[in-house]
Design a protein around this motif. Structure first.
Motif, PDB file in Angstrom:
ATOM      1  N   LEU A  83       1.162 -13.490   2.555  1.00 24.67           N
ATOM      2  CA  LEU A  83      -0.139 -13.391   2.892  1.00 24.67           C
ATOM      3  C   LEU A  83      -0.864 -14.418   1.814  1.00 24.67           C
ATOM      4  O   LEU A  83      -0.487 -14.756   0.886  1.00 24.67           O
ATOM      5  N   SER A  84      -2.229 -14.646   2.190  1.00 32.43           N
ATOM      6  CA  SER A  84      -3.037 -15.502   1.307  1.00 32.43           C
ATOM      7  C   SER A  84      -4.181 -14.521   1.029  1.00 32.43           C
ATOM      8  O   SER A  84      -5.266 -14.537   1.697  1.00 32.43           O
ATOM      9  N   ALA A 141      10.979  -4.956  -8.151  1.00 30.61           N
ATOM     10  CA  ALA A 141      11.232  -6.218  -8.773  1.00 30.61           C
ATOM     11  C   ALA A 141       9.829  -6.569  -9.131  1.00 30.61           C
ATOM     12  O   ALA A 141       9.494  -7.270 -10.335  1.00 30.61           O
ATOM     13  N   GLY A 142       8.714  -6.158  -8.429  1.00 29.31           N
ATOM     14  CA  GLY A 142       7.447  -6.282  -8.951  1.00 29.31           C
ATOM     15  C   GLY A 142       7.031  -5.501 -10.209  1.00 29.31           C
ATOM     16  O   GLY A 142       5.656  -5.474 -10.343  1.00 29.31           O
ATOM     17  N   GLN A 143       7.792  -4.678 -10.575  1.00 32.09           N
ATOM     18  CA  GLN A 143       7.438  -3.643 -11.602  1.00 32.09           C
ATOM     19  C   GLN A 143       6.318  -2.565 -11.165  1.00 32.09           C
ATOM     20  O   GLN A 143       5.466  -2.500 -12.102  1.00 32.09           O
ATOM     21  N   VAL A 144       6.332  -2.206  -9.921  1.00 35.46           N
ATOM     22  CA  VAL A 144       5.404  -1.261  -9.436  1.00 35.46           C
ATOM     23  C   VAL A 144       6.073  -0.010  -9.553  1.00 35.46           C
ATOM     24  O   VAL A 144       5.517   1.112  -9.940  1.00 35.46           O
ATOM     25  N   GLU A 184       1.674  -9.302  -0.795  1.00 38.50           N
ATOM     26  CA  GLU A 184       1.051 -10.811  -0.728  1.00 38.50           C
ATOM     27  C   GLU A 184       2.343 -11.613  -0.813  1.00 38.50           C
ATOM     28  O   GLU A 184       2.581 -12.242   0.425  1.00 38.50           O
ATOM     29  N   ARG A 185       3.027 -11.471  -1.545  1.00 35.63           N
ATOM     30  CA  ARG A 185       4.439 -12.369  -1.906  1.00 35.63           C
ATOM     31  C   ARG A 185       5.392 -12.076  -0.652  1.00 35.63           C
ATOM     32  O   ARG A 185       5.790 -12.898   0.114  1.00 35.63           O
ATOM     33  N   TYR A 245      -2.909  -1.286  -8.560  1.00 37.97           N
ATOM     34  CA  TYR A 245      -3.189  -1.435  -7.326  1.00 37.97           C
ATOM     35  C   TYR A 245      -3.158  -3.020  -7.069  1.00 37.97           C
ATOM     36  O   TYR A 245      -2.705  -3.651  -6.204  1.00 37.97           O
ATOM     37  N   ARG A 246      -3.643  -3.655  -7.900  1.00 37.79           N
ATOM     38  CA  ARG A 246      -3.547  -5.303  -7.809  1.00 37.79           C
ATOM     39  C   ARG A 246      -2.151  -5.724  -7.975  1.00 37.79           C
ATOM     40  O   ARG A 246      -1.843  -6.636  -7.147  1.00 37.79           O
ATOM     41  N   ARG A 247      -1.305  -5.112  -8.923  1.00 42.49           N
ATOM     42  CA  ARG A 247      -0.203  -5.490  -9.133  1.00 42.49           C
ATOM     43  C   ARG A 247       0.841  -5.268  -7.576  1.00 42.49           C
ATOM     44  O   ARG A 247       1.623  -6.134  -6.985  1.00 42.49           O
TER      45      ARG A 247
END
Length: 77
Positions: free
Chosen positions: A52-53, A16-19, A47-48, A39-41
């Motif tokens: 996490l924050s 879903a996060g297109q990773v 995180e979602r 990596y950031r994605r």
């Protein structure tokens, strides 16, 4: 690489996060996209998923650490 009792537990989130592609192996990033952006994605997906924050600097500007691990980690609690 995935392992543990539920190796595909995060696969729906990463798709879903297109990773990752639904095959769980193929990255969905354009060929010219820097790994840093992938990596950031991936961190954003985690995180979602785990609520996490993370500091925005880790997702935008900071150098992201990576670790190589040998063997099979103990996944049991």
């Amino acid at each position: 690489m995935r392992w543990g009792e539920e190796p595909d537990h995060l696969l729906p989130d990463l798709v879903a996060g297109q990773v990752l592609d639904p095959d769980g192996v193929t990255l969905l990033a354009p060929e010219d996209e820097p790994f840093r952006d992938i990596y950031r994605r991936t961190l954003g997906v985690l995180e979602r998923r785990f609520d996490l924050s993370l500091c925005p600097c880790y997702l935008q500007e900071a150098r992201l650490p990576a670790y190589a691990v040998r063997g099979t980690p103990a996944m049991r609690l």
